[in-house]
Motif scaffolding. Sequence first.
Motif, PDB file in Angstrom:
ATOM      1  N   PHE A   1      39.245  43.083  31.588  1.00 28.06           N
ATOM      2  CA  PHE A   1      38.026  42.853  30.812  1.00 28.06           C
ATOM      3  C   PHE A   1      36.756  43.148  31.595  1.00 28.06           C
ATOM      4  CE2 PHE A   1      41.044  40.587  28.215  1.00 28.06           C
ATOM      5  CZ  PHE A   1      40.563  40.752  26.926  1.00 28.06           C
ATOM      6  N   CYS A   2      36.868  43.466  32.878  1.00 32.72           N
ATOM      7  CA  CYS A   2      35.680  43.801  33.667  1.00 32.72           C
ATOM      8  C   CYS A   2      35.200  45.194  33.276  1.00 32.72           C
ATOM      9  CB  CYS A   2      35.988  43.751  35.167  1.00 32.72           C
ATOM     10  SG  CYS A   2      34.553  44.168  36.198  1.00 32.72           S
ATOM     11  N   GLN A   3      34.033  45.267  32.652  1.00 27.55           N
ATOM     12  CA  GLN A   3      33.501  46.525  32.146  1.00 27.55           C
ATOM     13  C   GLN A   3      32.821  47.371  33.216  1.00 27.55           C
ATOM     14  OE1 GLN A   3      35.171  46.666  29.304  1.00 27.55           O
ATOM     15  NE2 GLN A   3      33.410  47.443  28.203  1.00 27.55           N
ATOM     16  N   PHE A   4      32.687  46.841  34.409  1.00 25.16           N
ATOM     17  CA  PHE A   4      31.916  47.535  35.427  1.00 25.16           C
ATOM     18  C   PHE A   4      32.758  47.965  36.630  1.00 25.16           C
ATOM     19  CE2 PHE A   4      29.130  44.766  33.030  1.00 25.16           C
ATOM     20  CZ  PHE A   4      28.135  45.652  32.631  1.00 25.16           C
ATOM     21  N   GLY A   5      34.060  47.758  36.557  1.00 23.05           N
ATOM     22  CA  GLY A   5      34.936  48.196  37.642  1.00 23.05           C
ATOM     23  C   GLY A   5      34.805  47.372  38.903  1.00 23.05           C
ATOM     24  N   ALA A   6      34.254  46.171  38.799  1.00 20.67           N
ATOM     25  CA  ALA A   6      34.091  45.332  39.982  1.00 20.67           C
ATOM     26  C   ALA A   6      35.405  44.689  40.399  1.00 20.67           C
ATOM     27  CB  ALA A   6      33.045  44.255  39.724  1.00 20.67           C
ATOM     28  N   LEU A   7      36.298  44.476  39.430  1.00 18.37           N
ATOM     29  CA  LEU A   7      37.615  43.914  39.716  1.00 18.37           C
ATOM     30  C   LEU A   7      38.685  44.959  39.409  1.00 18.37           C
ATOM     31  CD1 LEU A   7      37.059  40.368  38.225  1.00 18.37           C
ATOM     32  CD2 LEU A   7      37.680  40.830  40.606  1.00 18.37           C
ATOM     33  N   LYS A   8      39.547  45.205  40.368  1.00 16.30           N
ATOM     34  CA  LYS A   8      40.615  46.182  40.203  1.00 16.30           C
ATOM     35  C   LYS A   8      41.944  45.494  40.480  1.00 16.30           C
ATOM     36  CE  LYS A   8      38.151  50.263  40.198  1.00 16.30           C
ATOM     37  NZ  LYS A   8      38.286  51.287  39.166  1.00 16.30           N
ATOM     38  N   PHE A   9      42.890  45.689  39.566  1.00 17.60           N
ATOM     39  CA  PHE A   9      44.199  45.049  39.687  1.00 17.60           C
ATOM     40  C   PHE A   9      45.280  46.121  39.778  1.00 17.60           C
ATOM     41  CE2 PHE A   9      48.083  43.493  37.543  1.00 17.60           C
ATOM     42  CZ  PHE A   9      48.385  42.408  38.356  1.00 17.60           C
ATOM     43  N   TYR A  10      46.216  45.922  40.702  1.00 19.60           N
ATOM     44  CA  TYR A  10      47.322  46.859  40.875  1.00 19.60           C
ATOM     45  C   TYR A  10      48.639  46.097  40.841  1.00 19.60           C
ATOM     46  CZ  TYR A  10      43.838  50.284  42.308  1.00 19.60           C
ATOM     47  OH  TYR A  10      42.770  51.129  42.327  1.00 19.60           O
ATOM     48  N   ARG A  11      49.564  46.611  40.048  1.00 20.06           N
ATOM     49  CA  ARG A  11      50.898  46.031  39.954  1.00 20.06           C
ATOM     50  C   ARG A  11      51.905  47.101  40.325  1.00 20.06           C
ATOM     51  NH1 ARG A  11      53.064  43.917  34.233  1.00 20.06           N
ATOM     52  NH2 ARG A  11      52.410  46.038  33.776  1.00 20.06           N
ATOM     53  N   ASN A  12      52.545  46.910  41.480  1.00 23.48           N
ATOM     54  CA  ASN A  12      53.487  47.901  42.008  1.00 23.48           C
ATOM     55  C   ASN A  12      52.833  49.278  42.123  1.00 23.48           C
ATOM     56  OD1 ASN A  12      55.689  46.069  42.205  1.00 23.48           O
ATOM     57  ND2 ASN A  12      56.107  46.315  40.018  1.00 23.48           N
TER      58      ASN A  12
END
Length: 254
Positions: free
Chosen positions: A81-92
């Motif tokens: 839901f972060c519209q500004f790319g401040a949070l990035k999540f990686y799964r495998n």
Amino acid sequence: MNQNAYKTINFISKKGGGSIIEVARDEERGNYLYFSAERCVGCGMCESVCPKSAISVYRNGKGFEVEINENCAVCGTCSDFCQFGALKFYRNGKEGGVYTEILKEELGFKKVDVNPQDCILCSLCMKTCPRDAIKVIRSVDLKKLRRGEISIGEGCIECRLCVENCPTKAVKIYHGKPVIDESKCIYCEICSKVCPMDVITVRCDSCRIFEQRKEAVIGTVIVDEGSCSTCKMCTEVCPTGAIKVERIFEGEQK
């Protein structure tokens, strides 16, 4: 959580440098969450959508920081839901949480969709984007624009006027006769006009080629959806309406 236990990844954009800090991890599931203070605008959306109330956003001077507490499930919902790319999540190693996966793979959702049939690769979208989320790569195939015909007769006196005045160095004298490198020739007719013996005849068709003009400009548009804030500025400046922007949610500021 102790952020000192995590790693920092440096990055450089056309508007300056910055770093992405690893703020949470679940090694067993291969889940990692990163935060970029440079991209955070302090909107608090991550706080609102976190199912565990594990995120707090606070001001740090002129910028913003996030604090992750022990309730964090490292699920990636905040990054979705972060519209500004401040949070990035990686799964495998794959970017995006479950919500992003459902949107993209099951519903075919795309933040930004560029129609290659309508796009003229003008790059106005790239120049206007405030988040550096769009990159336009383009080039011109000059062979499709340089058209014409050259005929060379006998009688060259090797004065080399054609060689000296050719703007693209396409002419040379070989065994007493002008030789044209057609990969360099732009059919400008200068060689034929300066030749005192009139042994070179050039017919230029380049300015009369209309169908090939569009085909000569080739390229692609690359969109970083993680950085896109769906502000729709790209759609406003696109002269052909080739860009479509979809928002995950709508609302108004009061």
